[in-house]
Design a protein around this motif. Structure first.
Motif, PDB file in Angstrom:
ATOM      1  N   CYS A  61       0.866  -1.171   0.000  1.00 56.28           N
ATOM      2  CA  CYS A  61       0.000   0.000   0.000  1.00 56.28           C
ATOM      3  C   CYS A  61       0.908   1.227   0.000  1.00 56.28           C
ATOM      4  N   CYS A  62       0.348   2.384  -0.300  1.00 53.78           N
ATOM      5  CA  CYS A  62       1.192   3.582  -0.333  1.00 53.78           C
ATOM      6  C   CYS A  62       0.610   4.674   0.547  1.00 53.78           C
ATOM      7  N   ILE A  63       1.506   5.454   1.103  1.00 55.06           N
ATOM      8  CA  ILE A  63       1.130   6.521   2.021  1.00 55.06           C
ATOM      9  C   ILE A  63       1.680   7.828   1.450  1.00 55.06           C
ATOM     10  N   PRO A  64       0.789   8.745   1.045  1.00 50.39           N
ATOM     11  CA  PRO A  64       1.250   9.999   0.433  1.00 50.39           C
ATOM     12  C   PRO A  64       1.497  11.094   1.478  1.00 50.39           C
ATOM     13  N   PHE A  65       2.583  11.825   1.269  1.00 50.63           N
ATOM     14  CA  PHE A  65       2.945  12.965   2.122  1.00 50.63           C
ATOM     15  C   PHE A  65       3.292  14.161   1.237  1.00 50.63           C
ATOM     16  N   PHE A  66       3.081  15.348   1.769  1.00 50.93           N
ATOM     17  CA  PHE A  66       3.666  16.533   1.143  1.00 50.93           C
ATOM     18  C   PHE A  66       5.082  16.689   1.685  1.00 50.93           C
ATOM     19  N   ILE A  79       5.273  15.603  -3.831  1.00 52.23           N
ATOM     20  CA  ILE A  79       4.531  14.514  -3.184  1.00 52.23           C
ATOM     21  C   ILE A  79       5.513  13.364  -2.979  1.00 52.23           C
ATOM     22  N   LEU A  81       5.612   9.422  -1.901  1.00 49.37           N
ATOM     23  CA  LEU A  81       4.824   8.209  -1.641  1.00 49.37           C
ATOM     24  C   LEU A  81       5.722   7.207  -0.943  1.00 49.37           C
TER      25      LEU A  81
ATOM     26  N   ALA B  47      -3.418  12.748   1.095  1.00 44.41           N
ATOM     27  CA  ALA B  47      -2.390  13.223   2.036  1.00 44.41           C
ATOM     28  C   ALA B  47      -3.018  14.139   3.095  1.00 44.41           C
ATOM     29  N   ARG B  50      -5.157  12.107   5.536  1.00 43.20           N
ATOM     30  CA  ARG B  50      -4.280  11.448   6.520  1.00 43.20           C
ATOM     31  C   ARG B  50      -4.104  12.305   7.761  1.00 43.20           C
ATOM     32  N   CYS B  61      -3.785   4.211   4.627  1.00 40.81           N
ATOM     33  CA  CYS B  61      -2.922   4.025   3.467  1.00 40.81           C
ATOM     34  C   CYS B  61      -3.828   3.870   2.254  1.00 40.81           C
ATOM     35  N   CYS B  62      -3.257   3.991   1.067  1.00 44.13           N
ATOM     36  CA  CYS B  62      -4.084   3.857  -0.128  1.00 44.13           C
ATOM     37  C   CYS B  62      -3.503   2.827  -1.078  1.00 44.13           C
ATOM     38  N   ILE B  63      -4.400   2.176  -1.791  1.00 44.26           N
ATOM     39  CA  ILE B  63      -4.028   1.109  -2.716  1.00 44.26           C
ATOM     40  C   ILE B  63      -4.559   1.503  -4.092  1.00 44.26           C
TER      41      ILE B  63
END
Lengths: 86, 86
Positions: A61-66, A79, A81, B47, B50, B61-63
């Protein structure tokens, strides 16, 4: 660990291969993209990498951040990931 | 459950609020985007969501998946993001 830097012109399958390789080795990969075209390629690459890693029984899974980065003395918002097994 | 449809012109904070609300209620949200501008807004919204959900102790989290959809009799490839607590 190296960050995978993605541009709007990156091939999503090549980026997917890089993500899959790093996740297999380190159980953690970081992808950085600036701008809509780059973010789109990064997400497509993550979706493709999911398929590659499912064959190894790894469910990512992915977690997005600024994140703020400096390019030629200018501050840009990117961004990031974070891609990890669930 | 409704799919949250995001366009390139969607406000990312409004989409983030929708994601956070649905995840709080259902522990699962689905976001659909077609095209680079829309995918970028969807990821920015995730983001931001979150941050909202962290305040409730929920770590999302995202898939990402590819999905085929019909628009005016034409087949288009969209990106679907499944957003869930980790």
């Amino acid at each position: 660990m190296d960050i995978i830097k993605v541009s709007a012109h990156s091939r999503s399958t090549a980026v997917a291969g890089a993500i899959a390789g790093i996740v297999r080795q380190h159980k953690h990969a970081e992808v950085q993209a600036i701008g809509a075209g780059a973010v789109n390629q990064a997400i497509k690459a993550t979706a493709i990498a999911r398929g590659y890693l499912e064959l190894d029984g790894i469910n990512i899974c992915c977690i997005p951040f600024f994140t703020e980065i400096q390019i030629e003395d200018q501050e840009r918002t990117a961004i990031k990931l974070v891609v990890e097994p669930r």
